[in-house]
Write an enzyme that holds these catalytic residues in place. Sequence first.
Site, PDB file in Angstrom:
ATOM      1  N   CYS A  86       0.830  -1.206   0.000  1.00 50.74           N
ATOM      2  CA  CYS A  86       0.000   0.000   0.000  1.00 50.74           C
ATOM      3  C   CYS A  86       0.865   1.257   0.000  1.00 50.74           C
ATOM      4  O   CYS A  86       1.482   1.585  -1.000  1.00 50.74           O
ATOM      5  CB  CYS A  86      -0.992  -0.052   1.167  1.00 50.74           C
ATOM      6  SG  CYS A  86      -2.363   1.105   0.991  1.00 50.74           S
ATOM      7  N   HIS A 195      -3.595  -5.571   1.385  1.00 49.64           N
ATOM      8  CA  HIS A 195      -2.908  -5.765   2.671  1.00 49.64           C
ATOM      9  C   HIS A 195      -2.920  -7.239   3.091  1.00 49.64           C
ATOM     10  O   HIS A 195      -3.830  -7.657   3.812  1.00 49.64           O
ATOM     11  CB  HIS A 195      -3.616  -4.950   3.754  1.00 49.64           C
ATOM     12  CG  HIS A 195      -3.392  -3.480   3.648  1.00 49.64           C
ATOM     13  ND1 HIS A 195      -2.344  -2.839   4.283  1.00 49.64           N
ATOM     14  CD2 HIS A 195      -4.066  -2.524   2.978  1.00 49.64           C
ATOM     15  CE1 HIS A 195      -2.393  -1.545   4.003  1.00 49.64           C
ATOM     16  NE2 HIS A 195      -3.428  -1.324   3.217  1.00 49.64           N
ATOM     17  N   GLU A 197      -1.167  -8.623   5.322  1.00 51.81           N
ATOM     18  CA  GLU A 197      -0.959  -8.729   6.776  1.00 51.81           C
ATOM     19  C   GLU A 197      -2.272  -8.630   7.547  1.00 51.81           C
ATOM     20  O   GLU A 197      -2.314  -8.944   8.729  1.00 51.81           O
ATOM     21  CB  GLU A 197       0.051  -7.663   7.255  1.00 51.81           C
ATOM     22  CG  GLU A 197      -0.497  -6.256   7.421  1.00 51.81           C
ATOM     23  CD  GLU A 197      -0.664  -5.489   6.112  1.00 51.81           C
ATOM     24  OE1 GLU A 197      -0.497  -6.095   5.039  1.00 51.81           O
ATOM     25  OE2 GLU A 197      -0.981  -4.282   6.189  1.00 51.81           O
TER      26      GLU A 197
END
Lengths: 238, 80
Positions: A86, A195, A197
């Site tokens: 990002c 994302h 994560e």
Amino acid sequence: MQRVAVIVFPGSNCDAETIAAARQAGSDAYRVWHRDADLKRPDVVILPGGFSYGDYLRAGAIARFSPVMTAVTEHARAGGPVLGICNGFQILCEAGLLPGGLMRNARLRFLSRLVRVHVEATDTPFTCGYEPGAVLAVPIAHGEGRYVVDARTAAELEAGGRVVWRYTGENPNGSTNAIAGVSSPGRNVVGIMPHPERRNAPVLGGEDGARVFLSMEARYATQHAVDVRAVGDRHLRV
Amino acid sequence: MPRATLLDPQGEAVERALHALGFGEVGRVRMGKHLMLDVQAGSREEALARAREMCDRLLANPVIEDYDLAVEGGGGRGAT
């Protein structure tokens, strides 16, 4: 266990999740403040998501001049794996480590939701654990996520197999060729808008992002195992 | 300013709003940023050359933006 440096800029806000995801995959992950010139001998460098310098001027435009970026660039130029997620992707583009740039979403709205991406390149340190063609559900959270490149560069990316992830079903931000992530020519530098994560455990609703972190740890373990065998061979010959 | 070949959704939104207000004479709208810098320089040419360097290194991203420069004023403690 490999060493993973997660760079923290003023305004980074995904560093905690990124470190947690890397640790979950078995890596020794630690923070490096953007003013530090020393990355402390990492195997992998990750630029996490967030809003470095408040996205002032352009997303990533000011962060790319942080002192730490000299060492990140050296690591990348030496072939070291670098992942930008990002805002990290935006910084890598501004720094010229990846081609193209990121602009306001085509429909102007900030988007925070799940999207589907198609895994197109499995020859990068961050996607080598995925099956080619796998479709993942991963979250996006960006206002300036429309990846743009000129037609010639887009053709180079496509021909060179450097589109890592591509939005499938719908293109949420209007990016060129529905690109969600790209790699450098050497495959070691990768930028992605979604994302991973935030999607690495069932408790988070899914674990489609986990293999980004497992890929880099498995790759390191394999390389390390090769080293051990080489040492063993030498020992046997002696 | 976003490069002419790239989609400028902000410019398009402004264009639609102007048309809705009856300003039908408006063609294409492009929306960018305007930065004003106070610069100390010995001449207009020097100010322009330095500003161009600032644009190329930081203020504009040539991948996605074009820019124009203009020097105004001059005098006082130097060209401004």
